[in-house]
Motif scaffolding. Structure first.
Motif, PDB file in Angstrom:
ATOM      1  N   ALA A   1       0.904  -1.198   0.045  1.00  0.00           N
ATOM      2  CA  ALA A   1      -0.120   0.074  -0.186  1.00  0.00           C
ATOM      3  C   ALA A   1       1.023   1.326  -0.098  1.00  0.00           C
ATOM      4  N   ASP A   2       2.007   1.343   0.763  1.00  0.00           N
ATOM      5  CA  ASP A   2       2.925   2.291   0.806  1.00  0.00           C
ATOM      6  C   ASP A   2       3.606   2.570  -0.600  1.00  0.00           C
ATOM      7  N   ALA A   3       3.949   1.483  -1.139  1.00  0.00           N
ATOM      8  CA  ALA A   3       4.514   1.354  -2.506  1.00  0.00           C
ATOM      9  C   ALA A   3       3.578   2.145  -3.477  1.00  0.00           C
ATOM     10  N   ALA A   4       2.134   1.580  -3.578  1.00  0.00           N
ATOM     11  CA  ALA A   4       1.364   2.398  -4.237  1.00  0.00           C
ATOM     12  C   ALA A   4       0.979   3.776  -4.118  1.00  0.00           C
ATOM     13  N   GLU A   5       0.882   4.243  -2.756  1.00  0.00           N
ATOM     14  CA  GLU A   5       0.777   5.517  -2.504  1.00  0.00           C
ATOM     15  C   GLU A   5       1.920   6.493  -2.964  1.00  0.00           C
ATOM     16  N   LYS A   6       2.985   5.760  -3.019  1.00  0.00           N
ATOM     17  CA  LYS A   6       4.245   6.570  -3.647  1.00  0.00           C
ATOM     18  C   LYS A   6       4.373   6.525  -5.004  1.00  0.00           C
TER      19      LYS A   6
ATOM     20  N   GLY B   1      -1.563  -8.285  -3.474  1.00  0.00           N
ATOM     21  CA  GLY B   1      -2.593  -8.010  -4.177  1.00  0.00           C
ATOM     22  C   GLY B   1      -3.760  -7.419  -3.605  1.00  0.00           C
ATOM     23  N   ARG B   2      -4.088  -7.622  -2.702  1.00  0.00           N
ATOM     24  CA  ARG B   2      -5.207  -6.796  -1.953  1.00  0.00           C
ATOM     25  C   ARG B   2      -4.922  -5.308  -1.467  1.00  0.00           C
ATOM     26  N   ALA B   3      -3.608  -5.004  -1.637  1.00  0.00           N
ATOM     27  CA  ALA B   3      -3.409  -3.551  -1.313  1.00  0.00           C
ATOM     28  C   ALA B   3      -3.157  -2.684  -2.887  1.00  0.00           C
ATOM     29  N   LEU B   4      -2.988  -3.600  -3.964  1.00  0.00           N
ATOM     30  CA  LEU B   4      -2.841  -2.901  -5.104  1.00  0.00           C
ATOM     31  C   LEU B   4      -4.170  -3.032  -5.963  1.00  0.00           C
ATOM     32  N   VAL B   5      -5.286  -3.562  -5.684  1.00  0.00           N
ATOM     33  CA  VAL B   5      -6.352  -3.667  -6.404  1.00  0.00           C
ATOM     34  C   VAL B   5      -7.106  -2.088  -6.726  1.00  0.00           C
TER      35      VAL B   5
ATOM     36  N   ASP C   1      -9.090 -10.036 -13.557  1.00  0.00           N
ATOM     37  CA  ASP C   1     -10.150 -10.052 -12.569  1.00  0.00           C
ATOM     38  C   ASP C   1      -9.569 -10.736 -11.346  1.00  0.00           C
ATOM     39  N   TYR C   2     -10.349 -10.400 -10.201  1.00  0.00           N
ATOM     40  CA  TYR C   2      -9.940 -10.901  -8.529  1.00  0.00           C
ATOM     41  C   TYR C   2     -11.404 -11.208  -8.221  1.00  0.00           C
ATOM     42  N   GLY C   3     -11.397 -12.046  -7.059  1.00  0.00           N
ATOM     43  CA  GLY C   3     -12.593 -12.563  -6.578  1.00  0.00           C
ATOM     44  C   GLY C   3     -12.586 -11.739  -5.130  1.00  0.00           C
ATOM     45  N   VAL C   4     -13.910 -11.871  -4.474  1.00  0.00           N
ATOM     46  CA  VAL C   4     -13.949 -11.228  -3.231  1.00  0.00           C
ATOM     47  C   VAL C   4     -14.872 -12.439  -2.689  1.00  0.00           C
TER      48      VAL C   4
END
Length: 340
Positions: free
Chosen positions: A52-57, A75-79, A122-125
Motif C-alpha cells: 500500500a505504501d509503494a502504491a501511494e508513492k 494483491g489486496r493492497a494493489l487492487v 479479474d480478482y474475486g471477493v
C-alpha cells in the motif's frame, strides 16, 4: 523514463531459499528500464502495508517474492490502483504464478518482469476478503486448514490430506443463489475459482479465465474412497470436469447459505466465518505482469500425474473385485509418490 519497482520479499515463505535472491535480482533486472528497491516482511500482514505504501508513492510495479499468501497480501493492497503486481514464485504451491505460467525458475521470472507486459485481470471477493486464485468452503477449506498445518509441503502432502481426510469429513447442505436462480446441493466442497488451480498443478477449474468477468464454481458431491483416488488423479491431470462427482457452473456473483458456521478459505488461507457467504468477481480490478510467451495447449501433465495414474490403473481390477483393498491402494499410491 525508468519505471520504479519495489520487491517485497517474504523471507520464510515456501521451500525455496532466498539467500542469494537479492544478488540474482541485481544481476538480472534491466537497469535501463527500472530503478528498484527490496524490502522484507517482518510479520503476517506486513506485505499489505508495504505494498500500500509503494502504491501511494506511485511505484509502477510491486513484486511479490513468496507464495500465494504473500501474493494475496500484496494483491489486496494493489487492487484498483495504477500499480501493477508481479510475482517471483518462491512458495510451496504458487497457484497464481502457475496459472499465469510465470517461470518457476527465478532468473527467468525476473526476465519476464523485464519485458513488462501488464494486463488488467479479474480478482474475486469472499465476505469482503479478496482472492486471486480460489476460495471455497466445506472440505475445500478443511483441506486448506490441514495443508497449512502439514509438516511437509508440495503435491504429495496435498494428495495425502485428500486421501486421509476424505471419508472423515461429513458433507453439508448448501443453498446456492446466483444469476440463474436458487438451488440446494449436498456437497463435500464448493470452490469458486478465478484462476485454474490451487497450486502445485492441482487444477480445480482447468478452464477458468482471469479475464472473463466470471468465477468457475465447482461443486463436489459426496464420494467414497474409490472416488477420492480418482478425484486426486483428475485434479492433477486437468480432467476434474469429467468426473461424475463434480458439477460446474459460472457466475459473476453468488451467495451460499449453510446450516452452521464453519471455515472458508481464500487463496488457501482458512478463516472461520458465519452461515452465509457472499462471493463476487471484480472484473479487471488488478494490473498484473504476465508472461507474453505462454501456450497453455503445450503444457504437459506433471510427473506426479503419471505416477498416480500408473499406480491406480495397475490396481483397478483388484479394487473392482474387492473393495476392501482400497486402503491398500492408497498406501501404495503414496509410496510411489514419495519415491518420486
Amino acid at each position: 523514463m525508468k519505471k520504479e519497482i519495489t520487491f517485497i520479499m517474504n523471507p520464510i515463505s515456501g521451500t525455496v531459499s532466498k539467500a542469494g535472491l537479492p544478488e540474482l535480482i541485481e544481476r538480472t533486472i534491466d537497469k535501463d528500464k527500472f530503478n528498484y528497491d527490496i524490502v522484507f516482511t517482518e510479520r503476517a500482514g506486513h506485505a499489505t502495508l508495504l505494498a500500500a505504501d509503494a502504491a501511494e508513492k506511485g511505484k509502477d510495479i510491486v513484486v511479490a517474492v513468496g507464495g500465494d499468501g504473500t501474493v494475496n497480501e500484496i494483491g489486496r493492497a494493489l487492487v484498483h490502483t495504477d500499480t501493477a503486481m508481479a510475482i517471483l514464485p518462491c512458495g510451496s504451491g504458487n497457484g497464481l504464478a502457475r496459472h499465469l505460467m510465470i517461470p518457476m525458475n527465478l532468473k527467468k521470472s525476473i526476465e519476464t518482469i523485464n519485458r513488462c507486459v501488464i494486463h488488467e485481470l479479474d480478482y474475486g471477493v469472499i465476505n469482503d476478503m479478496p482472492f486471486f486464485c480460489t476460495c471455497g468452503m466445506g472440505f475445500d477449506a478443511f483441506v486448506s486448514m490441514k495443508f497449512a498445518e502439514a509438516g511437509r509441503r508440495g503435491p504429495i502432502a496435498y494428495v495425502e490430506n485428500v486421501l486421509r481426510e476424505g471419508l472423515r469429513y461429513k458433507p453439508e447442505t448448501y443453498i446456492i443463489t446466483d444469476e440463474s436462480g436458487t438451488k440446494q446441493r449436498k456437497a463435500f466442497l464448493i470452490s469458486c475459482a478465478n484462476a485454474s488451480q490451487y497450486g502445485n498443478n492441482a487444477y480445480i477449474a482447468p478452464q477458468a479465465s482471469m479475464s472473463d468477468g466470471m468465477l468457475d464454481v465447482i461443486i463436489m458431491e459426496p464420494f467414497d474412497m474409490f472416488d477420492a483416488t480418482q478425484i486426486s488423479i483428475d485434479l492433477f491431470a486437468k480432467t476434474i470436469g469429467n468426473n461424475s462427482k463434480i458439477k460446474m457452473l459460472k457466475a459473476s456473483q453468488l451467495s451460499i447459505k449453510r446450516h452452521k458456521e464453519g471455515y472458508i478459505h481464500f487463496d488457501g488461507d482458512p478463516l472461520m466465518t458465519g452461515k452465509e457467504i457472499k462471493i463476487h468477481v471484480e472484473h479487471k480490478g488488478i494490473k498484473i505482469v504476465v508472461n507474453p510467451d505462454v501456450d497453455k495447449s503445450k503444457r504437459k501433465p506433471a510427473r506426479v500425474v503419471n505416477a498416480m495414474s500408473e499406480a491406480f490403473n495397475t490396481l483397478r481390477d483388484d479394487i473392482n473385485s474387492n473393495r476392501r483393498m482400497i486402503l491398500a491402494l492408497n498406501k501404495k499410491i503414496l509410496r510411489k509418490l514419495n519415491n518420486l
